[in-house]
Design an enzyme around this catalytic site. Sequence first.
Site, mmCIF file in Angstrom:
data_model
loop_
_atom_site.group_PDB
_atom_site.id
_atom_site.type_symbol
_atom_site.label_atom_id
_atom_site.label_comp_id
_atom_site.label_asym_id
_atom_site.label_seq_id
_atom_site.Cartn_x
_atom_site.Cartn_y
_atom_site.Cartn_z
ATOM 1 N N SER A 3 8.842 -5.510 6.875
ATOM 2 C CA SER A 3 8.524 -6.135 8.165
ATOM 3 C C SER A 3 8.553 -7.654 8.100
ATOM 4 O O SER A 3 9.034 -8.320 9.020
ATOM 5 C CB SER A 3 7.166 -5.639 8.666
ATOM 6 O OG SER A 3 6.143 -5.899 7.729
ATOM 7 N N ALA A 50 3.874 -10.144 10.992
ATOM 8 C CA ALA A 50 5.265 -9.897 11.355
ATOM 9 C C ALA A 50 5.384 -9.252 12.730
ATOM 10 O O ALA A 50 6.297 -9.551 13.503
ATOM 11 C CB ALA A 50 5.928 -9.013 10.298
ATOM 12 N N LYS A 104 -6.892 -12.970 -0.135
ATOM 13 C CA LYS A 104 -7.277 -12.545 1.218
ATOM 14 C C LYS A 104 -6.957 -11.075 1.438
ATOM 15 O O LYS A 104 -7.614 -10.394 2.232
ATOM 16 C CB LYS A 104 -6.614 -13.427 2.272
ATOM 17 C CG LYS A 104 -5.101 -13.542 2.201
ATOM 18 C CD LYS A 104 -4.404 -12.619 3.161
ATOM 19 C CE LYS A 104 -2.901 -12.840 3.166
ATOM 20 N NZ LYS A 104 -2.187 -11.953 4.078
ATOM 21 N N ASN A 107 -3.576 -4.052 4.687
ATOM 22 C CA ASN A 107 -4.627 -4.000 3.670
ATOM 23 C C ASN A 107 -5.946 -3.518 4.265
ATOM 24 O O ASN A 107 -6.657 -2.718 3.668
ATOM 25 C CB ASN A 107 -4.790 -5.375 3.019
ATOM 26 C CG ASN A 107 -3.624 -5.707 2.122
ATOM 27 O OD1 ASN A 107 -3.500 -5.210 1.018
ATOM 28 N ND2 ASN A 107 -2.720 -6.555 2.626
ATOM 29 N N VAL A 119 3.476 -0.772 1.469
ATOM 30 C CA VAL A 119 2.736 -1.290 0.328
ATOM 31 C C VAL A 119 1.599 -2.179 0.811
ATOM 32 O O VAL A 119 1.809 -3.129 1.570
ATOM 33 C CB VAL A 119 3.651 -2.086 -0.613
ATOM 34 C CG1 VAL A 119 2.844 -2.740 -1.736
ATOM 35 C CG2 VAL A 119 4.719 -1.174 -1.194
ATOM 36 N N GLU A 163 -0.550 -4.843 -0.576
ATOM 37 C CA GLU A 163 -0.556 -5.708 -1.754
ATOM 38 C C GLU A 163 -1.944 -5.829 -2.376
ATOM 39 O O GLU A 163 -2.084 -6.042 -3.580
ATOM 40 C CB GLU A 163 -0.047 -7.110 -1.388
ATOM 41 C CG GLU A 163 1.427 -7.180 -1.038
ATOM 42 C CD GLU A 163 2.331 -7.264 -2.260
ATOM 43 O OE1 GLU A 163 1.874 -6.910 -3.371
ATOM 44 O OE2 GLU A 163 3.494 -7.667 -2.092
#
Length: 329
Positions: free
Chosen positions: A11, A141, A192, A257, A280, A282
Amino acid sequence: MDKIAMIGGGSWATALTKILSENGAQVGWWLRSKDDVQHLRTTRHNPRYLSSVAFDLSRVHPSTNLADVVEEADWLVLAVPAAFVRSALDKLDRDALRGKRIISAIKGMIPKENVLVTDYVTERFRLPQSRMGVVAGPCHAEEVALEKQSYLTIGGPDLVLAEDFSRMLRNRYVKAYPMDDLDGIEYCAVMKNIIALTCGIAHGLGYGDNFQAVLVSNAVQEIRRFLHAISPVTRDLSGSAYLGDLLVTAYSQFSRNRTFGNMIGRGYSVKSAQMEMNMVAEGYYAVRSIYELNRELQVSMPITTAAYHILYERISPAVELEILKEKLR
């Protein structure tokens, strides 16, 4: 004319390709999947991410040939998950990036080695750090695809490089500014995600806005302590590249996340959450990297420690949050 190699098909790569190409750059776009490349060439849309965005194929050139895409470019933009950076770039010759300027749009670290993406690239390709820059938010995004007003910061030791790439990003809905703090911005972008993941766990367990406000406030202090230990220079963490990026990731509905953490808090296993998201997060890998780096630094990091215990030592999220809440002020 700016010539850019975009590395990644997710994205954020899609959003950056939209901005850069619509601003007049020629973008060679490397994607791993032949089917995705063919779909883009046929329909002008990425079939997997931000599929509403239509690309001008006179400016955007999808390809599965990484070496060709890189060779034609003056700039290289890295937008693959940190866990896949090595598998993508290690195929290139060590001199393949000579003379090019590199921008990392990756909000993670190289797993197991626990190094920043920019550090890996400079070592692997024998580049001076002055050729490197990083993209920081706050910016999702999905909102770029909707052309919502967004702000970006380009960090790097060379302010001319940072300003040049900022110029390439500016348009009616994106404002971009240079900054000379490479390590601080990159480490904050990693951390973050850990905080957003923990906020998601808390939300999944039923904690409310009051607790999350305290959690994020304590997170700013935790990030400050860690940065002082690992990169001790003066920086104002209230800036949008630091605090702003933290806030949007911790609170936004678009934050993968936070979504991943919310699933963990609701009882999903790590594997089942990853499979259902099919994207994913991160922060999952970042937790281990930062936790292991801190074994030597010995900074007080109760939020990162709690996330590590939950994700890697399989301690109950409810139990770990009970412990964590006694450490917050």
